[in-house]
Design an enzyme around this catalytic site. Structure first.
Site, PDB file in Angstrom:
ATOM      1  CB  SER A  90      -1.075  -0.148   1.141  1.00 56.98           C
ATOM      2  OG  SER A  90      -1.871  -0.896   1.042  1.00 56.98           O
ATOM      3  CB  THR A 196      -1.227   4.381   5.073  1.00 54.92           C
ATOM      4  OG1 THR A 196      -2.044   4.405   3.725  1.00 54.92           O
ATOM      5  CG2 THR A 196      -0.683   5.891   5.025  1.00 54.92           C
ATOM      6  CB  THR A 214      -0.846   5.857   1.257  1.00 55.44           C
ATOM      7  OG1 THR A 214      -1.351   4.484   1.204  1.00 55.44           O
ATOM      8  CG2 THR A 214      -1.593   6.948   0.808  1.00 55.44           C
ATOM      9  NE  ARG A 224      -9.814   7.060  -1.873  1.00 50.13           N
ATOM     10  CZ  ARG A 224      -8.680   6.797  -0.738  1.00 50.13           C
ATOM     11  NH1 ARG A 224      -7.390   6.665  -1.129  1.00 50.13           N
ATOM     12  NH2 ARG A 224      -9.556   6.792   0.355  1.00 50.13           N
ATOM     13  CB  THR A 247      -3.227   3.555   8.489  1.00 44.31           C
ATOM     14  OG1 THR A 247      -3.270   2.751   7.428  1.00 44.31           O
ATOM     15  CG2 THR A 247      -3.772   3.045   9.895  1.00 44.31           C
ATOM     16  N   GLY A 248      -6.037   3.930   7.046  1.00 44.02           N
ATOM     17  CA  GLY A 248      -7.331   3.233   6.954  1.00 44.02           C
ATOM     18  C   GLY A 248      -8.137   3.873   6.218  1.00 44.02           C
TER      19      GLY A 248
HETATM   20  N1  ASP Z   1      -5.560   6.150   4.337  1.00 43.40           N
HETATM   21  C1  ASP Z   1      -5.514   5.624   2.881  1.00 43.40           C
HETATM   22  C2  ASP Z   1      -6.327   6.098   2.033  1.00 43.40           C
HETATM   23  O1  ASP Z   1      -7.369   6.465   2.236  1.00 43.40           O
HETATM   24  C3  ASP Z   1      -5.338   4.089   2.905  1.00 43.40           C
HETATM   25  C4  ASP Z   1      -4.824   3.137   3.962  1.00 43.40           C
HETATM   26  O2  ASP Z   1      -4.379   3.653   5.004  1.00 43.40           O
HETATM   27  O3  ASP Z   1      -5.163   2.124   3.797  1.00 43.40           O
HETATM   28  O4  ASP Z   1      -5.822   6.431   1.034  1.00 43.40           O
END
Ligand code: ASP
Length: 342
Positions: A90, A196, A214, A224, A247-248
């Site tokens: 990622s 991330t 990320t 996006r 993250t997320g």
């Molecule tokens: N926060 C990151 C995003 O939304 C993705 C991730 O951390 O998995 O692009």
């Protein structure tokens, strides 16, 4: 690399200790129902980062700190390790592509003076974090996106690289077979690969800086942009207080401006653990579908108190100070036992 599934299975284990360490303090808290706040006391200087690949990133950051360089150098050097690692799916090279097969990168960086730089929707340049740093240091702007960010990188000598590894391409093709071109997988899988890397570090001068980089949500819509390049969303540092990073699912982080919120709550006297908990609570209160979402926050204050908290179990973070480098399990809104019964 450990998979998200393995994280979920191992989430009940609490501390995953790596390396020798002294005892870690777990001050009592009014927050976690487990009776432990999940807050840790680090010695200064330190580096903390998200996920298991944060361990290698911390090592690089630590070496930088030990050589007397700044926290800014440390966070940049640290997250570059993940960007260059094709096994980290990622971030940077080896990152999952969007649903059209393009690897597009988001990154941001912040220094101890509150200066910030970021790039978004950057293609074909491995070290998005270094481009973000140059945006901060060489332009009057904070953020460059897409083709403009790429042109800026090329003009500053960054090499072009195909970031779509054969392994990532294979996974993407497999996803295309069954995904029906849906760019929103988390209803079926709330944890589809949130790797991330976000990092905070305090240097020998006592200054804190932060970085985040990320390739974003796997198989996102083309174009996006997530939270990672948004200052205050995925990362925020106030050198008088501390820092936070995320993250997320970026959309949830952006709607609640989580990292800025955490730093402001710490400024008002909440501990890092309490502030992270409140930032997650804002998402849970706002979004009726919060059970389908993973967001994790990591925060540290200038005194070295550090904590992380997530919605789903399975979020891990790496912390390094002179006592060692350790991978820790964050506490979560959904308890591991509850998850296991689903
Ligand atoms: N926060 C990151 C995003 O939304 C993705 C991730 O951390 O998995 O692009």
């Amino acid at each position: 690399m450990t998979t998200r599934r393995e994280f979920l299975i191992g989430a009940g284990a609490g501390l995953v200790a790596l390396g020798a360490g002294k005892s870690w303090s777990h001050p009592p808290s009014r927050w976690g129902s487990s009776g432990s706040s999940g807050q840790y006391q680090l010695e200064l200087p330190f580096a903390v980062s998200t996920w298991s690949h944060g361990l290698a990133a911390n090592e690089a950051a630590w070496t930088t700190l030990q050589s007397g360089r700044t926290a800014l150098d440390a966070v940049e050097t640290g997250v570059r390790v993940s960007e260059a690692d094709p096994e980290v799916t990622s971030v940077g090279c080896g990152g999952h592509p969007d649903r059209d097969g393009h690897v597009t990168l988001d990154a941001c960086i912040m220094d101890q003076g509150g200066n910030a730089g970021s790039v978004a929707f950057l293609e074909g340049i491995e070290h998005a974090i270094s481009v973000a740093r140059l945006v901060m240091e060489k332009t009057p702007h904070v953020m460059l996106v897409g083709e403009g960010a790429r042109e800026f990188a090329l003009a500053n000598g960054f090499p072009v690289k195909d970031l779509l590894t054969p392994a990532a391409q294979k996974s993407w093709r497999k996803w295309r077979e069954t995904a029906d071109y849906q760019a929103w997988p988390q209803a079926a899988d709330p944890d589809p690969g949130h790797d991330t890397i976000s990092m905070l570090a305090v240097d020998g001068f006592g200054d804190m800086c932060g970085a985040c980089t990320t390739s974003g949500l796997p198989y996102k819509m083309h174009g996006r942009v997530g939270d990672s390049p948004i200052i205050g969303a995925a990362m925020f540092v106030d050198n008088a207080v501390g820092g936070a990073c995320a993250t997320g699912v970026g959309e949830e982080v952006m709607k609640t401006l989580g990292s800025f919120l955490i730093v402001e709550l710490m400024r008002q006297g909440l501990s890092p653990a309490e502030a992270c908990h409140e930032a997650i609570a804002r998402i849970v209160r706002r979004n009726p579908r919060w059970k389908d979402v993973q967001v994790g926050y990591l925060a540290a204050d200038k005194q070295g108190r550090c904590s992380a908290y997530s919605i789903q179990p399975g979020f891990q973070f790496a912390v390094m100070d002179q006592t060692g480098n350790r991978l820790l399990d964050a506490q979560s809104w959904i308890r591991p036992a509850a998850k296991a019964q689903e």
